[in-house]
Design a protein around this motif. Structure first.
Motif, PDB file in Angstrom:
ATOM      1  N   ARG A 280     129.232  -1.765  43.824  1.00  0.00           N
ATOM      2  CA  ARG A 280     130.144  -2.928  44.435  1.00  0.00           C
ATOM      3  C   ARG A 280     130.773  -2.526  45.592  1.00  0.00           C
ATOM      4  N   LYS A 281     130.969  -3.430  46.404  1.00  0.00           N
ATOM      5  CA  LYS A 281     131.632  -3.219  47.753  1.00  0.00           C
ATOM      6  C   LYS A 281     133.141  -3.417  47.777  1.00  0.00           C
ATOM      7  N   TYR A 282     133.570  -2.604  48.477  1.00  0.00           N
ATOM      8  CA  TYR A 282     135.095  -2.529  48.432  1.00  0.00           C
ATOM      9  C   TYR A 282     135.645  -2.356  49.807  1.00  0.00           C
ATOM     10  N   SER A 283     136.737  -3.144  50.043  1.00  0.00           N
ATOM     11  CA  SER A 283     137.686  -3.176  51.224  1.00  0.00           C
ATOM     12  C   SER A 283     138.812  -3.325  51.183  1.00  0.00           C
ATOM     13  N   PHE A 284     139.655  -2.706  51.840  1.00  0.00           N
ATOM     14  CA  PHE A 284     141.066  -2.817  51.616  1.00  0.00           C
ATOM     15  C   PHE A 284     142.014  -2.479  53.136  1.00  0.00           C
ATOM     16  N   ASP A 285     142.969  -2.909  53.296  1.00  0.00           N
ATOM     17  CA  ASP A 285     143.960  -2.644  54.315  1.00  0.00           C
ATOM     18  C   ASP A 285     145.020  -1.768  54.126  1.00  0.00           C
ATOM     19  N   ILE A 286     145.148  -0.997  55.158  1.00  0.00           N
ATOM     20  CA  ILE A 286     146.422  -0.086  55.314  1.00  0.00           C
ATOM     21  C   ILE A 286     147.230  -0.342  56.579  1.00  0.00           C
ATOM     22  N   SER A 287     148.478  -0.753  56.602  1.00  0.00           N
ATOM     23  CA  SER A 287     149.564  -0.840  57.463  1.00  0.00           C
ATOM     24  C   SER A 287     150.472   0.068  57.298  1.00  0.00           C
ATOM     25  N   ARG A 288     150.844   0.891  58.303  1.00  0.00           N
ATOM     26  CA  ARG A 288     152.055   1.987  58.093  1.00  0.00           C
ATOM     27  C   ARG A 288     152.499   2.283  59.511  1.00  0.00           C
ATOM     28  N   ILE A 289     153.716   2.507  59.416  1.00  0.00           N
ATOM     29  CA  ILE A 289     154.709   2.814  60.469  1.00  0.00           C
ATOM     30  C   ILE A 289     154.542   4.504  60.612  1.00  0.00           C
ATOM     31  N   VAL A 290     154.256   4.954  61.685  1.00  0.00           N
ATOM     32  CA  VAL A 290     154.161   6.447  62.001  1.00  0.00           C
ATOM     33  C   VAL A 290     155.088   6.879  62.605  1.00  0.00           C
ATOM     34  N   VAL A 291     155.772   7.881  62.038  1.00  0.00           N
ATOM     35  CA  VAL A 291     157.005   8.453  62.397  1.00  0.00           C
ATOM     36  C   VAL A 291     156.706  10.241  62.589  1.00  0.00           C
ATOM     37  N   THR A 292     157.514  10.720  63.187  1.00  0.00           N
ATOM     38  CA  THR A 292     157.804  12.253  63.210  1.00  0.00           C
ATOM     39  C   THR A 292     158.354  12.908  62.215  1.00  0.00           C
ATOM     40  N   HIS A 293     159.415  12.397  61.629  1.00  0.00           N
ATOM     41  CA  HIS A 293     160.208  12.772  60.802  1.00  0.00           C
ATOM     42  C   HIS A 293     161.195  11.564  60.100  1.00  0.00           C
ATOM     43  N   LEU A 294     161.495  11.749  58.809  1.00  0.00           N
ATOM     44  CA  LEU A 294     162.344  10.849  58.331  1.00  0.00           C
ATOM     45  C   LEU A 294     163.889  11.649  57.973  1.00  0.00           C
ATOM     46  N   GLU A 295     164.797  10.855  58.083  1.00  0.00           N
ATOM     47  CA  GLU A 295     166.348  11.487  57.657  1.00  0.00           C
ATOM     48  C   GLU A 295     166.292  11.615  55.856  1.00  0.00           C
ATOM     49  N   ASN A 296     165.915  10.430  55.249  1.00  0.00           N
ATOM     50  CA  ASN A 296     166.048  10.560  53.886  1.00  0.00           C
ATOM     51  C   ASN A 296     164.477  10.484  53.325  1.00  0.00           C
TER      52      ASN A 296
END
Length: 165
Positions: free
Chosen positions: A75-91
């Motif tokens: 089976r062929k699979y394909s999916f997308d990833i969209s993320r915001i890249v940060v150096t750190h998070l407060e919470n």
């Protein structure tokens, strides 16, 4: 692949194009290794309104064994990833949708490995209407019915005798 986001965080670069193939021969699903042809990763990291984004598409061929009938399938699979890249998070409890880099470096191979593990279903079937195998004779019911007599629940045997009369 190690992806360095320093130039994006410093705004000295607008985008980084991503296009490579990753060999995941050691990736295990259940008891076998289904990613024989590797994984294709395409996309880009870019800055938009001083926010660094990562958008990638992951594609691969999955060579599996059906959990119901034990037939091999591809089976062929394909999916997308969209993320915001940060150096750190407060919470850090609110890290969904964010990727936190370590010294502005992201191990993209590790991210892809983890995302594939989360993407694949727990039960792998050759097709959605797989009929499985006969519990008595072991025949694959996708190729036709077997000649086994259906077992009757002993609690219903008395009712079945009424139908025979």
């Amino acid at each position: 692949m190690q992806l360095d986001f320093t130039s994006l965080f410093n705004s000295s670069c607008d985008a980084i194009d991503i296009d490579y193939s990753l060999s995941l021969e050691d990736f295990e699903y259940s008891t076998y290794k289904p990613l024989k042809n590797g994984v294709q990763i395409k996309g880009r990291a870019y800055t938009k309104a001083d926010v660094v984004h990562l958008d990638i598409k992951i594609s691969f061929d999955f060579f599996g064994i059906c959990d119901r009938c034990a037939d091999e399938f591809e089976r062929k699979y394909s999916f997308d990833i969209s993320r915001i890249v940060v150096t750190h998070l407060e919470n850090e409890e609110d890290d969904e949708g964010y990727i936190i880099t370590d010294n502005n470096i992201l191990d993209l191979d590790d991210l892809v490995y983890q995302e594939i593990q989360l993407f694949l279903p727990q039960k792998m079937l050759c097709n959605d209407d797989c009929k499985g195998i006969c519990q008595s004779c072991g025949k694959n019911l996708n190729y036709g019915e077997c000649n086994c007599k259906k077992e009757v629940d002993p609690r219903m045997a008395a009712l079945l005798q009424l139908l025979d009369e």
